[in-house]
Design a protein around this motif. Sequence first.
Motif, PDB file in Angstrom:
ATOM      1  N   LYS A  33       0.823  -1.208   0.000  1.00  0.00           N
ATOM      2  CA  LYS A  33       0.000   0.000   0.000  1.00  0.00           C
ATOM      3  C   LYS A  33       0.858   1.259   0.000  1.00  0.00           C
ATOM      4  O   LYS A  33       0.505   2.257  -0.616  1.00  0.00           O
ATOM      5  CB  LYS A  33      -0.967  -0.005   1.180  1.00  0.00           C
ATOM      6  CG  LYS A  33      -2.076  -1.034   1.032  1.00  0.00           C
ATOM      7  CD  LYS A  33      -3.061  -0.964   2.159  1.00  0.00           C
ATOM      8  CE  LYS A  33      -4.165  -1.994   1.960  1.00  0.00           C
ATOM      9  NZ  LYS A  33      -5.170  -1.914   3.027  1.00  0.00           N
ATOM     10  N   VAL A  34       1.991   1.216   0.685  1.00  0.00           N
ATOM     11  CA  VAL A  34       2.908   2.363   0.700  1.00  0.00           C
ATOM     12  C   VAL A  34       3.509   2.545  -0.692  1.00  0.00           C
ATOM     13  O   VAL A  34       3.597   3.666  -1.196  1.00  0.00           O
ATOM     14  CB  VAL A  34       4.013   2.192   1.770  1.00  0.00           C
ATOM     15  CG1 VAL A  34       5.049   3.300   1.667  1.00  0.00           C
ATOM     16  CG2 VAL A  34       3.402   2.165   3.167  1.00  0.00           C
ATOM     17  N   ILE A  35       3.885   1.452  -1.327  1.00  0.00           N
ATOM     18  CA  ILE A  35       4.426   1.518  -2.694  1.00  0.00           C
ATOM     19  C   ILE A  35       3.383   2.097  -3.639  1.00  0.00           C
ATOM     20  O   ILE A  35       3.685   2.974  -4.455  1.00  0.00           O
ATOM     21  CB  ILE A  35       4.906   0.126  -3.159  1.00  0.00           C
ATOM     22  CG1 ILE A  35       6.170  -0.263  -2.374  1.00  0.00           C
ATOM     23  CG2 ILE A  35       5.168   0.101  -4.664  1.00  0.00           C
ATOM     24  CD1 ILE A  35       6.602  -1.708  -2.538  1.00  0.00           C
ATOM     25  N   GLN A  36       2.150   1.651  -3.509  1.00  0.00           N
ATOM     26  CA  GLN A  36       1.068   2.170  -4.353  1.00  0.00           C
ATOM     27  C   GLN A  36       0.859   3.671  -4.107  1.00  0.00           C
ATOM     28  O   GLN A  36       0.678   4.443  -5.047  1.00  0.00           O
ATOM     29  CB  GLN A  36      -0.232   1.411  -4.099  1.00  0.00           C
ATOM     30  CG  GLN A  36      -1.375   1.821  -4.994  1.00  0.00           C
ATOM     31  CD  GLN A  36      -1.058   1.644  -6.471  1.00  0.00           C
ATOM     32  OE1 GLN A  36      -0.459   0.663  -6.884  1.00  0.00           O
ATOM     33  NE2 GLN A  36      -1.440   2.610  -7.285  1.00  0.00           N
ATOM     34  N   LEU A  52       8.728   9.807   1.507  1.00  0.00           N
ATOM     35  CA  LEU A  52       8.441   8.438   1.927  1.00  0.00           C
ATOM     36  C   LEU A  52       7.684   8.446   3.257  1.00  0.00           C
ATOM     37  O   LEU A  52       6.680   7.751   3.415  1.00  0.00           O
ATOM     38  CB  LEU A  52       9.728   7.630   2.048  1.00  0.00           C
ATOM     39  CG  LEU A  52       9.582   6.216   2.631  1.00  0.00           C
ATOM     40  CD1 LEU A  52       8.675   5.347   1.761  1.00  0.00           C
ATOM     41  CD2 LEU A  52      10.948   5.573   2.800  1.00  0.00           C
ATOM     42  N   LYS A  53       8.153   9.251   4.202  1.00  0.00           N
ATOM     43  CA  LYS A  53       7.469   9.347   5.500  1.00  0.00           C
ATOM     44  C   LYS A  53       6.036   9.840   5.323  1.00  0.00           C
ATOM     45  O   LYS A  53       5.120   9.369   6.003  1.00  0.00           O
ATOM     46  CB  LYS A  53       8.236  10.283   6.435  1.00  0.00           C
ATOM     47  CG  LYS A  53       9.529   9.705   6.950  1.00  0.00           C
ATOM     48  CD  LYS A  53      10.248  10.727   7.816  1.00  0.00           C
ATOM     49  CE  LYS A  53      11.580  10.214   8.315  1.00  0.00           C
ATOM     50  NZ  LYS A  53      12.309  11.217   9.110  1.00  0.00           N
ATOM     51  N   SER A  54       5.839  10.773   4.416  1.00  0.00           N
ATOM     52  CA  SER A  54       4.500  11.287   4.138  1.00  0.00           C
ATOM     53  C   SER A  54       3.598  10.181   3.597  1.00  0.00           C
ATOM     54  O   SER A  54       2.444  10.050   4.014  1.00  0.00           O
ATOM     55  CB  SER A  54       4.586  12.446   3.150  1.00  0.00           C
ATOM     56  OG  SER A  54       3.307  12.866   2.764  1.00  0.00           O
ATOM     57  N   THR A  99      12.807   3.674  -4.258  1.00  0.00           N
ATOM     58  CA  THR A  99      11.985   4.756  -4.801  1.00  0.00           C
ATOM     59  C   THR A  99      12.848   5.989  -5.043  1.00  0.00           C
ATOM     60  O   THR A  99      13.897   6.145  -4.424  1.00  0.00           O
ATOM     61  CB  THR A  99      10.820   5.118  -3.851  1.00  0.00           C
ATOM     62  OG1 THR A  99      10.048   6.166  -4.438  1.00  0.00           O
ATOM     63  CG2 THR A  99      11.299   5.535  -2.472  1.00  0.00           C
ATOM     64  N   ASN A 100      12.367   6.843  -5.936  1.00  0.00           N
ATOM     65  CA  ASN A 100      13.054   8.113  -6.161  1.00  0.00           C
ATOM     66  C   ASN A 100      12.489   9.212  -5.260  1.00  0.00           C
ATOM     67  O   ASN A 100      12.879  10.362  -5.364  1.00  0.00           O
ATOM     68  CB  ASN A 100      12.994   8.524  -7.635  1.00  0.00           C
ATOM     69  CG  ASN A 100      11.583   8.727  -8.141  1.00  0.00           C
ATOM     70  OD1 ASN A 100      10.606   8.312  -7.519  1.00  0.00           O
ATOM     71  ND2 ASN A 100      11.460   9.354  -9.288  1.00  0.00           N
ATOM     72  N   ALA A 101      11.590   8.852  -4.361  1.00  0.00           N
ATOM     73  CA  ALA A 101      11.057   9.815  -3.391  1.00  0.00           C
ATOM     74  C   ALA A 101      12.125  10.117  -2.345  1.00  0.00           C
ATOM     75  O   ALA A 101      12.962   9.271  -2.034  1.00  0.00           O
ATOM     76  CB  ALA A 101       9.812   9.240  -2.711  1.00  0.00           C
ATOM     77  N   SER A 102      12.074  11.325  -1.783  1.00  0.00           N
ATOM     78  CA  SER A 102      12.984  11.675  -0.694  1.00  0.00           C
ATOM     79  C   SER A 102      12.500  10.990   0.584  1.00  0.00           C
ATOM     80  O   SER A 102      11.386  10.463   0.646  1.00  0.00           O
ATOM     81  CB  SER A 102      13.003  13.185  -0.488  1.00  0.00           C
ATOM     82  OG  SER A 102      11.760  13.616   0.041  1.00  0.00           O
ATOM     83  N   MET A 125       1.576   9.357  -5.840  1.00  0.00           N
ATOM     84  CA  MET A 125       2.178  10.666  -5.592  1.00  0.00           C
ATOM     85  C   MET A 125       3.140  11.068  -6.721  1.00  0.00           C
ATOM     86  O   MET A 125       3.721  12.146  -6.679  1.00  0.00           O
ATOM     87  CB  MET A 125       2.927  10.650  -4.244  1.00  0.00           C
ATOM     88  CG  MET A 125       2.010  10.502  -3.039  1.00  0.00           C
ATOM     89  SD  MET A 125       2.885  10.133  -1.480  1.00  0.00           S
ATOM     90  CE  MET A 125       3.790  11.647  -1.190  1.00  0.00           C
ATOM     91  N   GLY A 126       3.295  10.196  -7.717  1.00  0.00           N
ATOM     92  CA  GLY A 126       4.113  10.521  -8.881  1.00  0.00           C
ATOM     93  C   GLY A 126       5.540  10.000  -8.855  1.00  0.00           C
ATOM     94  O   GLY A 126       6.355  10.372  -9.698  1.00  0.00           O
ATOM     95  N   PHE A 127       5.842   9.121  -7.906  1.00  0.00           N
ATOM     96  CA  PHE A 127       7.195   8.569  -7.809  1.00  0.00           C
ATOM     97  C   PHE A 127       7.233   7.166  -8.396  1.00  0.00           C
ATOM     98  O   PHE A 127       6.200   6.525  -8.557  1.00  0.00           O
ATOM     99  CB  PHE A 127       7.649   8.523  -6.338  1.00  0.00           C
ATOM    100  CG  PHE A 127       7.664   9.869  -5.691  1.00  0.00           C
ATOM    101  CD1 PHE A 127       8.666  10.779  -5.992  1.00  0.00           C
ATOM    102  CD2 PHE A 127       6.676  10.246  -4.802  1.00  0.00           C
ATOM    103  CE1 PHE A 127       8.686  12.040  -5.408  1.00  0.00           C
ATOM    104  CE2 PHE A 127       6.678  11.496  -4.214  1.00  0.00           C
ATOM    105  CZ  PHE A 127       7.687  12.394  -4.521  1.00  0.00           C
ATOM    106  N   VAL A 128       8.434   6.705  -8.695  1.00  0.00           N
ATOM    107  CA  VAL A 128       8.605   5.300  -9.042  1.00  0.00           C
ATOM    108  C   VAL A 128       8.931   4.585  -7.742  1.00  0.00           C
ATOM    109  O   VAL A 128       9.595   5.145  -6.867  1.00  0.00           O
ATOM    110  CB  VAL A 128       9.705   5.072 -10.112  1.00  0.00           C
ATOM    111  CG1 VAL A 128       9.317   5.704 -11.420  1.00  0.00           C
ATOM    112  CG2 VAL A 128      11.062   5.562  -9.661  1.00  0.00           C
TER     113      VAL A 128
END
Length: 160
Positions: free
Chosen positions: A115-118, A146-148, A139-142, A123-126
Amino acid sequence: MKPLSIFKIKVGYISHCKKCQERSTQKHVSCECAEQEVVDIGPIWLGPLFDSSFIRQISKQSESSSSIQKGKKFSKLMPCLVEESYLSEFEQEPVGYYNYHNYCKNGKDLPKLEKVIQKLKEMGFVASKSHFEKMAIRTNASTKELKSAIHLVSVIEKNT
């Protein structure tokens, strides 16, 4: 291009903040939280980890072949590798991975990894699971993003 020059392009460093876990592929970067020392890790490979078409080819062959012995580990690993290999197709493939459980309060109330990956994708990240570790996300998220995502999924799960 000299034969080994590709390695100079794909080998570098990861600067990692010990406090907030933020990271960068720039060497000697200071962190916004400025409370802890930033550690440089490397030299390390920063290029693609997979040839996604090769991974998919192996997966298809293993599905259609009765001669390949498939144990439990292989059966779990192959789908993860296929999913993760798609990250190599993005211009900026994520470097490293996040130990997902480290970003949840006291390691408790972990929302489902899938669910976090989804949510990260929404949110627009891979993002994908990582074959490196069971509870890891690439992921390419910061770290902050990720925490968000983890927080948003936790709130949704608590309210359902």
